[in-house]
Design a protein around this motif. Structure first.
Motif, PDB file in Angstrom:
ATOM      1  N   GLN A 183       0.753  -1.257   0.071  1.00  0.00           N
ATOM      2  CA  GLN A 183      -0.060   0.085  -0.066  1.00  0.00           C
ATOM      3  C   GLN A 183       0.852   1.324  -0.077  1.00  0.00           C
ATOM      4  O   GLN A 183       0.503   2.445   0.300  1.00  0.00           O
ATOM      5  CB  GLN A 183      -0.885  -0.042   1.255  1.00  0.00           C
ATOM      6  N   MET A 212       3.505   2.140   1.739  1.00  0.00           N
ATOM      7  CA  MET A 212       4.158   2.429   3.068  1.00  0.00           C
ATOM      8  C   MET A 212       5.291   1.769   3.046  1.00  0.00           C
ATOM      9  O   MET A 212       5.434   0.700   2.877  1.00  0.00           O
ATOM     10  CB  MET A 212       3.055   2.577   4.125  1.00  0.00           C
ATOM     11  N   ILE A 260      -3.189   1.031  11.510  1.00  0.00           N
ATOM     12  CA  ILE A 260      -3.237   1.885  10.281  1.00  0.00           C
ATOM     13  C   ILE A 260      -3.931   1.278   9.062  1.00  0.00           C
ATOM     14  O   ILE A 260      -3.655   0.081   8.830  1.00  0.00           O
ATOM     15  CB  ILE A 260      -1.715   2.545   9.959  1.00  0.00           C
ATOM     16  N   ARG A 275      -4.859   1.708   4.841  1.00  0.00           N
ATOM     17  CA  ARG A 275      -4.568   2.638   3.885  1.00  0.00           C
ATOM     18  C   ARG A 275      -5.152   1.927   2.827  1.00  0.00           C
ATOM     19  O   ARG A 275      -5.267   0.408   2.425  1.00  0.00           O
ATOM     20  CB  ARG A 275      -3.161   2.788   3.668  1.00  0.00           C
ATOM     21  N   HIS A 276      -5.795   2.541   1.957  1.00  0.00           N
ATOM     22  CA  HIS A 276      -6.442   2.205   0.652  1.00  0.00           C
ATOM     23  C   HIS A 276      -7.596   0.917   1.031  1.00  0.00           C
ATOM     24  O   HIS A 276      -7.813   0.114   0.283  1.00  0.00           O
ATOM     25  CB  HIS A 276      -5.455   1.578  -0.186  1.00  0.00           C
ATOM     26  N   TYR A 323     -13.241   5.354   8.593  1.00  0.00           N
ATOM     27  CA  TYR A 323     -13.278   5.003   7.306  1.00  0.00           C
ATOM     28  C   TYR A 323     -14.523   5.585   6.686  1.00  0.00           C
ATOM     29  O   TYR A 323     -14.621   5.901   5.440  1.00  0.00           O
ATOM     30  CB  TYR A 323     -13.241   3.254   7.278  1.00  0.00           C
ATOM     31  N   LEU A 333      -4.203  11.025   1.942  1.00  0.00           N
ATOM     32  CA  LEU A 333      -3.278  10.017   1.652  1.00  0.00           C
ATOM     33  C   LEU A 333      -4.142   8.652   1.723  1.00  0.00           C
ATOM     34  O   LEU A 333      -3.390   7.605   1.705  1.00  0.00           O
ATOM     35  CB  LEU A 333      -2.295   9.916   2.792  1.00  0.00           C
ATOM     36  N   ASP A 334      -5.442   8.897   1.631  1.00  0.00           N
ATOM     37  CA  ASP A 334      -6.368   7.606   2.047  1.00  0.00           C
ATOM     38  C   ASP A 334      -5.925   6.872   3.029  1.00  0.00           C
ATOM     39  O   ASP A 334      -5.769   5.463   3.209  1.00  0.00           O
ATOM     40  CB  ASP A 334      -6.242   6.901   0.587  1.00  0.00           C
ATOM     41  N   ILE A 335      -5.804   7.395   4.333  1.00  0.00           N
ATOM     42  CA  ILE A 335      -5.400   6.586   5.506  1.00  0.00           C
ATOM     43  C   ILE A 335      -6.386   7.072   6.831  1.00  0.00           C
ATOM     44  O   ILE A 335      -6.870   8.119   6.815  1.00  0.00           O
ATOM     45  CB  ILE A 335      -3.997   7.189   6.041  1.00  0.00           C
ATOM     46  N   SER A 351       2.269  10.348   7.961  1.00  0.00           N
ATOM     47  CA  SER A 351       2.629  10.782   6.839  1.00  0.00           C
ATOM     48  C   SER A 351       3.990  10.562   6.166  1.00  0.00           C
ATOM     49  O   SER A 351       4.019  10.112   5.043  1.00  0.00           O
ATOM     50  CB  SER A 351       2.384  12.294   6.723  1.00  0.00           C
ATOM     51  N   VAL A 407       4.446   7.031   4.337  1.00  0.00           N
ATOM     52  CA  VAL A 407       4.001   6.911   3.011  1.00  0.00           C
ATOM     53  C   VAL A 407       4.932   7.496   1.915  1.00  0.00           C
ATOM     54  O   VAL A 407       5.404   8.437   1.850  1.00  0.00           O
ATOM     55  CB  VAL A 407       2.604   7.995   2.647  1.00  0.00           C
ATOM     56  N   GLN A 429       1.825   6.308  -4.008  1.00  0.00           N
ATOM     57  CA  GLN A 429       0.544   5.980  -4.094  1.00  0.00           C
ATOM     58  C   GLN A 429       0.309   4.688  -4.535  1.00  0.00           C
ATOM     59  O   GLN A 429      -0.951   4.173  -4.481  1.00  0.00           O
ATOM     60  CB  GLN A 429       0.112   7.115  -5.097  1.00  0.00           C
TER      61      GLN A 429
END
Length: 517
Positions: free
Chosen positions: A49, A51, A73, A75-76, A261, A329-331, A351, A354, A357
């Protein structure tokens, strides 16, 4: 702002790139939204993802230095970090403290979407026409639902972000919390200044009950927790049965992430809108200045905190119960803890982890480092234990009773022999009109905590060790709460027990109990 260049070929190339990026983003968004975590969260590696595992390992280590209980955490739409600090565990609901307010705000938004609340500009007193309210004046009459949501109601209230919550304590001791809040004098006109006030959110909990005929907890079950697949929670109530609006909700960290979310996905769940249009924008673009000396960039709206320059907004509870949302960041990040934490540093560290993307190449070294750190913090380390003296059999099962004291201990009984070592404890209620609080649970005598069955306040964990032939050290924690470790030194002398421990102010005190045998 970059200088504009009127180069036709550049504009054409830029347009092609923009279309490609938008198409890729739309495809990624569709892919993310096709797998909603209603039943369970999908799991991924950080690198898959975009990271960095090594950076997340450092973040986990930082959590250990700040008494974290969990760090998660997403992400996506996939969990990339899911860490629990022993002896806390993933299946124990954690008190969210003032992050409860964000849930109350979310339920208010749902009431707007459902048409039960006609407007956030509706006047607060309209909902309490059946009550006789003291100190009514024009400023109090003009309090709206929105000024409650933004902590700008103007109601006189002392609950500093760092310091003793004087008004909240007084509310807790009152027989009717809503009356206590409504009868307060006004200190400012609504909308003038930010003043943190758990009474605002409790009024909204009562308003939700008037609108729905349900407690906030039951309304959440029907319209928020149910759709999100949240099935485990505890929620305190006031003396009239109203769900506490300012604090008192306990959730699993993975379910806290579902709340974040929902906001990350613009108020939609499984493609269906749960929140009204414009709610997320107002929340994420919070503009009410919180006047924080520690973090002057903090802003507020709809019971959420925001750091606009860092492009993050969050539900925040005392001692770092936090749901962070990073839209760009979609987190979503969740922490539960027993100490304060620096929001700006955490936002920067998350942040900073990351790197892309899209997916990164596998990183075996970083993966092993992160796995090792998580194993380290999730494995309880035994403390040293002494030999069991003869006195253990003599004092086991005896109940030692205490007169009024600074620790509020009423009675204590220990069973330290046999197959099931355990304790029974009574604590005087802060309100003398209410019955004492009773706690019981197993005691680990091998240097490891033993956990009780779940209770409304959390899972009780205790262990003990003998220092010498007469002195026993008892350590207790409430897992899923932000309470610090409680450590008592007990010295037995015949039918007398001398107990040394710290009071609420952190001062060590000594009290004496008698067994009466």
């Amino acid at each position: 702002m970059q200088n504009q260049r009127f180069d036709v070929s550049g504009i054409f190339l830029g347009a092609i790139m923009l279309v490609s990026i938008c198409s890729a983003a739309a495809y990624a968004q569709d892919a993310v939204e096709s797998a909603w975590p209603t039943k369970q969260w999908p799991i991924s590696t950080p690198e898959e993802q975009g990271m960095d595992s090594a950076a997340l390992a450092r973040l986990v280590e930082f959590g250990a230095s700040r008494s974290f209980d969990s760090l998660l955490i997403v992400r996506h739409g996939k969990i990339v970090l899911d860490a629990y600090y022993a002896p806390y565990a993933a299946d124990i609901p954690h008190i969210t403290n003032s992050a409860t307010k964000a849930v109350i705000g979310t339920l208010t938004a749902i009431a707007l979407k459902d048409g039960l609340l006609d407007s956030a500009d509706r006047r607060m007193l309209d909902f309490f026409a059946d009550r006789s309210v003291a100190n009514v004046e024009e400023r109090k009459k003009s309090i709206t639902v929105q000024s409650l949501l933004d902590m700008t109601s103007g109601i006189e209230w002392e609950e500093p972000l760092s310091g003793r919550p004087v008004s909240t304590i007084a509310m807790e001791l009152s027989p009717d919390w809503i009356k206590f809040i409504l009868d307060r004098q006004m200190s400012n006109a609504p909308g003038d200044i930010f003043n943190y006030n758990s009474g605002n959110s409790h009024l909204l909990s009562a308003i939700l009950t008037k609108l729905t005929g349900l407690s906030a907890s039951d309304y959440a079950k029907a319209r928020l927790f149910g759709p999100l697949g949240i099935s485990t929670w505890n929620w305190r109530r006031d003396p009239q049965g109203i769900s506490t609006g300012g604090y008192g909700l306990a959730l699993l960290p993975r379910d806290m992430a579902k709340i974040g979310y929902l906001y990350l996905r613009h108020g939609k769940w499984e493609g269906k809108p749960l929140l009204p249009q414009g709610w997320i924008e107002k929340t994420s673009e919070a503009s009410v200045n919180m006047n924080s000396k520690r973090e002057p960039e903090l802003r507020y709206s709809n019971f959420f905190w925001a750091l606009p320059k860092k492009q993050v907004y969050m539900a925040v509870g005392y001692h770092c119960q936090v749901i962070m949302v990073f839209p760009k960041l979609d987190i979503v990040a969740v922490t539960t803890a027993r100490d304060f934490c620096p929001f700006s540093k955490m936002a920067d560290d998350i942040s900073g982890a990351v790197k892309s993307q899209t997916a990164l190449p596998p990183d075996p070294a970083g993966t092993n480092l992160l796995a090792g750190v998580i194993h380290e913090i999730s494995t309880e380390k035994p403390t040293e234990v002494g030999a069991t003296p003869e006195i253990a059999s003599f004092i086991s099962g005896k109940t030692y009773k205490f007169l009024g004291n600074a620790l509020n201990v009423r009675s204590l009984s220990l069973t330290l022999t046999g197959p099931n070592p355990h304790y029974e404890l009574e604590i005087n209620n802060r309100d003398p009109a209410r019955p004492p609080l009773r706690f019981t649970g197993p005691i680990g005598l091998d240097g490891l905590f033993r956990k009780s069955d779940p209770t409304a306040s959390g899972v009780l964990a205790a262990k003990g060790r003998w220092l010498d032939g007469q002195t026993f050290v008892l350590e207790r924690r409430t897992l899923g709460a932000d309470a610090p470790l409680l450590k008592w030194t007990l010295r037995f002398d015949g039918g007398t027990l001398n107990l040394r421990g710290s009071d609420r102010r952190g001062l060590e005190v000594s009290i004496t109990g008698e067994s009466g045998d």
